[in-house]
Motif scaffolding. Structure first.
Motif, PDB file in Angstrom:
ATOM      1  N   ILE A 117     -13.833  -8.076   1.098  1.00 57.40           N
ATOM      2  CA  ILE A 117     -12.904  -6.977   1.374  1.00 57.40           C
ATOM      3  C   ILE A 117     -13.703  -5.690   1.199  1.00 57.40           C
ATOM      4  N   THR A 118     -13.848  -4.925   2.273  1.00 52.95           N
ATOM      5  CA  THR A 118     -14.706  -3.737   2.215  1.00 52.95           C
ATOM      6  C   THR A 118     -13.935  -2.437   1.989  1.00 52.95           C
ATOM      7  N   ALA A 119     -12.645  -2.432   2.344  1.00 51.25           N
ATOM      8  CA  ALA A 119     -11.870  -1.200   2.173  1.00 51.25           C
ATOM      9  C   ALA A 119     -10.382  -1.482   2.368  1.00 51.25           C
ATOM     10  N   PHE A 120      -9.559  -0.584   1.824  1.00 54.32           N
ATOM     11  CA  PHE A 120      -8.125  -0.623   2.097  1.00 54.32           C
ATOM     12  C   PHE A 120      -7.598   0.804   2.128  1.00 54.32           C
ATOM     13  N   LEU A 174      -3.743  -0.727   5.646  1.00 51.98           N
ATOM     14  CA  LEU A 174      -4.844  -1.349   6.384  1.00 51.98           C
ATOM     15  C   LEU A 174      -5.757  -2.029   5.377  1.00 51.98           C
ATOM     16  N   VAL A 175      -6.253  -3.220   5.715  1.00 50.66           N
ATOM     17  CA  VAL A 175      -7.235  -3.914   4.872  1.00 50.66           C
ATOM     18  C   VAL A 175      -8.353  -4.443   5.757  1.00 50.66           C
ATOM     19  N   ALA A 176      -9.582  -4.073   5.432  1.00 50.85           N
ATOM     20  CA  ALA A 176     -10.753  -4.510   6.196  1.00 50.85           C
ATOM     21  C   ALA A 176     -11.464  -5.644   5.469  1.00 50.85           C
ATOM     22  N   ILE A 177     -11.808  -6.689   6.206  1.00 49.63           N
ATOM     23  CA  ILE A 177     -12.512  -7.829   5.620  1.00 49.63           C
ATOM     24  C   ILE A 177     -13.705  -8.183   6.504  1.00 49.63           C
ATOM     25  N   GLU A 178     -14.896  -8.189   5.916  1.00 47.19           N
ATOM     26  CA  GLU A 178     -16.137  -8.496   6.639  1.00 47.19           C
ATOM     27  C   GLU A 178     -16.460  -9.983   6.479  1.00 47.19           C
ATOM     28  N   THR A 179     -16.731 -10.654   7.597  1.00 52.19           N
ATOM     29  CA  THR A 179     -17.138 -12.060   7.557  1.00 52.19           C
ATOM     30  C   THR A 179     -17.642 -12.473   8.935  1.00 52.19           C
ATOM     31  N   ILE A 180     -18.522 -13.479   8.963  1.00 56.00           N
ATOM     32  CA  ILE A 180     -18.962 -14.044  10.244  1.00 56.00           C
ATOM     33  C   ILE A 180     -18.177 -15.323  10.536  1.00 56.00           C
ATOM     34  N   PHE A 191       2.152  16.713  12.031  1.00 57.44           N
ATOM     35  CA  PHE A 191       1.186  15.626  11.853  1.00 57.44           C
ATOM     36  C   PHE A 191       0.430  15.899  10.562  1.00 57.44           C
ATOM     37  N   ARG A 192       0.562  15.008   9.596  1.00 57.02           N
ATOM     38  CA  ARG A 192       0.006  15.270   8.265  1.00 57.02           C
ATOM     39  C   ARG A 192      -1.393  14.699   8.040  1.00 57.02           C
ATOM     40  N   ARG A 193      -1.612  13.431   8.412  1.00 56.76           N
ATOM     41  CA  ARG A 193      -2.890  12.800   8.067  1.00 56.76           C
ATOM     42  C   ARG A 193      -3.103  11.529   8.876  1.00 56.76           C
ATOM     43  N   SER A 194      -4.369  11.074   8.896  1.00 58.25           N
ATOM     44  CA  SER A 194      -4.709   9.820   9.560  1.00 58.25           C
ATOM     45  C   SER A 194      -6.034   9.316   9.023  1.00 58.25           C
ATOM     46  N   THR A 195      -6.293   8.035   9.222  1.00 59.59           N
ATOM     47  CA  THR A 195      -7.595   7.463   8.895  1.00 59.59           C
ATOM     48  C   THR A 195      -7.760   6.170   9.667  1.00 59.59           C
ATOM     49  N   LYS A 196      -8.975   5.650   9.654  1.00 58.59           N
ATOM     50  CA  LYS A 196      -9.283   4.445  10.413  1.00 58.59           C
ATOM     51  C   LYS A 196     -10.248   3.569   9.634  1.00 58.59           C
ATOM     52  N   LEU A 197     -10.091   2.250   9.743  1.00 53.01           N
ATOM     53  CA  LEU A 197     -11.031   1.300   9.173  1.00 53.01           C
ATOM     54  C   LEU A 197     -11.577   0.420  10.293  1.00 53.01           C
ATOM     55  N   GLU A 198     -12.845   0.053  10.197  1.00 54.56           N
ATOM     56  CA  GLU A 198     -13.436  -0.870  11.171  1.00 54.56           C
ATOM     57  C   GLU A 198     -14.515  -1.705  10.507  1.00 54.56           C
ATOM     58  N   VAL A 199     -14.795  -2.863  11.094  1.00 55.05           N
ATOM     59  CA  VAL A 199     -15.829  -3.766  10.587  1.00 55.05           C
ATOM     60  C   VAL A 199     -16.695  -4.214  11.752  1.00 55.05           C
ATOM     61  N   SER A 200     -17.949  -4.559  11.445  1.00 54.57           N
ATOM     62  CA  SER A 200     -18.846  -5.034  12.503  1.00 54.57           C
ATOM     63  C   SER A 200     -18.534  -6.482  12.864  1.00 54.57           C
ATOM     64  N   PRO A 206      -2.799  -0.250  -5.692  1.00 56.77           N
ATOM     65  CA  PRO A 206      -4.000  -0.116  -6.533  1.00 56.77           C
ATOM     66  C   PRO A 206      -4.677   1.238  -6.346  1.00 56.77           C
ATOM     67  N   LEU A 207      -5.395   1.673  -7.387  1.00 53.14           N
ATOM     68  CA  LEU A 207      -6.107   2.951  -7.325  1.00 53.14           C
ATOM     69  C   LEU A 207      -7.456   2.827  -6.624  1.00 53.14           C
ATOM     70  N   ALA A 208      -8.071   1.636  -6.703  1.00 51.36           N
ATOM     71  CA  ALA A 208      -9.417   1.466  -6.159  1.00 51.36           C
ATOM     72  C   ALA A 208      -9.660   0.001  -5.809  1.00 51.36           C
ATOM     73  N   LEU A 209     -10.682  -0.228  -4.987  1.00 50.95           N
ATOM     74  CA  LEU A 209     -11.034  -1.592  -4.585  1.00 50.95           C
ATOM     75  C   LEU A 209     -11.740  -2.338  -5.714  1.00 50.95           C
ATOM     76  N   SER A 210     -12.687  -1.673  -6.374  1.00 51.38           N
ATOM     77  CA  SER A 210     -13.456  -2.293  -7.449  1.00 51.38           C
ATOM     78  C   SER A 210     -13.539  -1.354  -8.651  1.00 51.38           C
ATOM     79  N   GLU A 211     -14.024  -1.858  -9.772  1.00 46.31           N
ATOM     80  CA  GLU A 211     -14.091  -1.055 -11.003  1.00 46.31           C
ATOM     81  C   GLU A 211     -14.928   0.207 -10.819  1.00 46.31           C
ATOM     82  N   ASN A 212     -16.074   0.066 -10.136  1.00 43.99           N
ATOM     83  CA  ASN A 212     -16.964   1.238 -10.015  1.00 43.99           C
ATOM     84  C   ASN A 212     -16.434   2.297  -9.057  1.00 43.99           C
ATOM     85  N   GLU A 213     -15.316   2.015  -8.370  1.00 46.62           N
ATOM     86  CA  GLU A 213     -14.718   3.003  -7.480  1.00 46.62           C
ATOM     87  C   GLU A 213     -13.567   3.768  -8.138  1.00 46.62           C
TER      88      GLU A 213
END
Length: 307
Positions: A278-281, A169-175, A138-147, A197-204
């Motif tokens: 889009i909050t994370a991928f 995985l792609v997380a998107i926040e919206t009501i 087992f090498r690695r794992s991660t999780k994404l969640e949104v409210s 892609p390397l990052a979600l936004s330029e500052n990342e």
């Protein structure tokens, strides 16, 4: 220093440059592969903007999803044949379920109890080595969640439901409408699978990666003999292009290359019925970054005959 044929081959595989150019680059950089890549780029010989992770290990990427959450795992094996093994597939599915329940952190998942057993995930995988007949890990794992909103999953080169060679995985926040948000997020996940892609936004984007690109662009511009004020503008233009290539929100959307992912999201908001972000991928490609040991089969046979 002496430059080996293996080093030249590795540099050729990374850059596509000619053998003599690779040898010269390695000689100039004392055998440092990364510095040699930069040397070739400065000379305009190599076009690569980034090194792709080398896929070496076999096994499967697995995903599992709940309401507004999803997890992704990588479980490795020695050969590709194991990916078709039903027992191994069941292990990967269960590890993904554990990752979803345990928050996705690799260490916590490894130590957590395996479903239907008193043993941990790590212990269960070790036990499976004897029955499956290969070294497993087992090498690695991660999780994404949104409210509020959705977390979409996508598996490329799938061998079974939620199992394959590459997962996103792609997380998107919206009501707004969660189902429509999920449908759009899945399209973005397919885009991420294709473009890496390397990052979600330029500052990342990693500042070290930006500085490295600046240095390469500056050297290339100065080689043209233009004045410094023109060079500065050329570097700014090249950096903008760099961000368009590696930042998710700035990339041309695979589903409609006439718009960026950022603009596609704004269009999707009309369908979703509310602002969305889009909050994370996360993108897992099987075996990326693991160097596979190469064996010379003919040499092995010859050695066996001699012994």
């Amino acid at each position: 220093m002496s430059i080996s044929a293996a080093q030249v081959k590795e540099l050729r595989d990374l850059t596509g440059a000619g053998m003599m150019d690779c040898k010269a680059a390695l000689a100039e950089t004392n055998g440092d592969i990364e510095a040699a890549v930069d040397w070739l780029r400065k000379k305009g010989i190599a076009k690569a903007d980034k090194k792709a992770g080398r896929t070496a290990a076999e096994g499967l990427i697995g995903v599992d999803a709940g309401e507004r959450e999803a997890a992704i795992v990588e479980v490795n094996s020695e050969t590709d044949f194991v990916a078709r093994n039903a027992a191994f597939q069941e292990i990967v599915r269960n590890v993904a379920k554990v990752a979803l329940a345990q928050g996705g952190k690799t260490d916590a998942v490894a130590e957590a109890r395996y479903p239907g057993s008193e043993k941990s995930v790590t212990e269960t995988i070790k036990d499976a080595v004897g029955t499956i007949g290969e070294n497993l890990g087992f090498r690695r794992s991660t999780k994404l969640e949104v409210s509020s909103g959705a977390v979409a999953t996508y598996v490329h080169n799938s061998v079974a439901d939620n199992l394959g060679k590459l997962g996103v995985l792609v997380a998107i926040e919206t009501i707004g409408d969660a189902q429509k948000a999920s449908a759009f997020a899945r399209q973005v996940a397919m885009h991420v699978a294709a473009t890496n892609p390397l990052a979600l936004s330029e500052n990342e984007v990693d500042p070290a990666a930006v500085e490295r690109e600046k240095a390469i662009f500056s050297d290339q511009a100065r080689a043209s003999g233009k004045p410094e004020n023109i060079i500065e503008k050329m570097v700014e233009g090249r950096l903008r292009k760099f961000y368009e290539e590696v930042v998710l929100l700035k990339q041309a959307f695979v589903m409609n290359p006439d718009v960026t992912v950022e603009n596609a999201l704004k269009e999707a908001e009309k369908d979703i019925g509310a602002p969305a972000k889009i909050t994370a991928f996360v993108r897992f490609a099987l075996g990326e970054g693991i160097e596979k040991e190469e064996t010379d089969f003919a040499a092995e046979v010859a050695a066996a005959v001699k012994s």
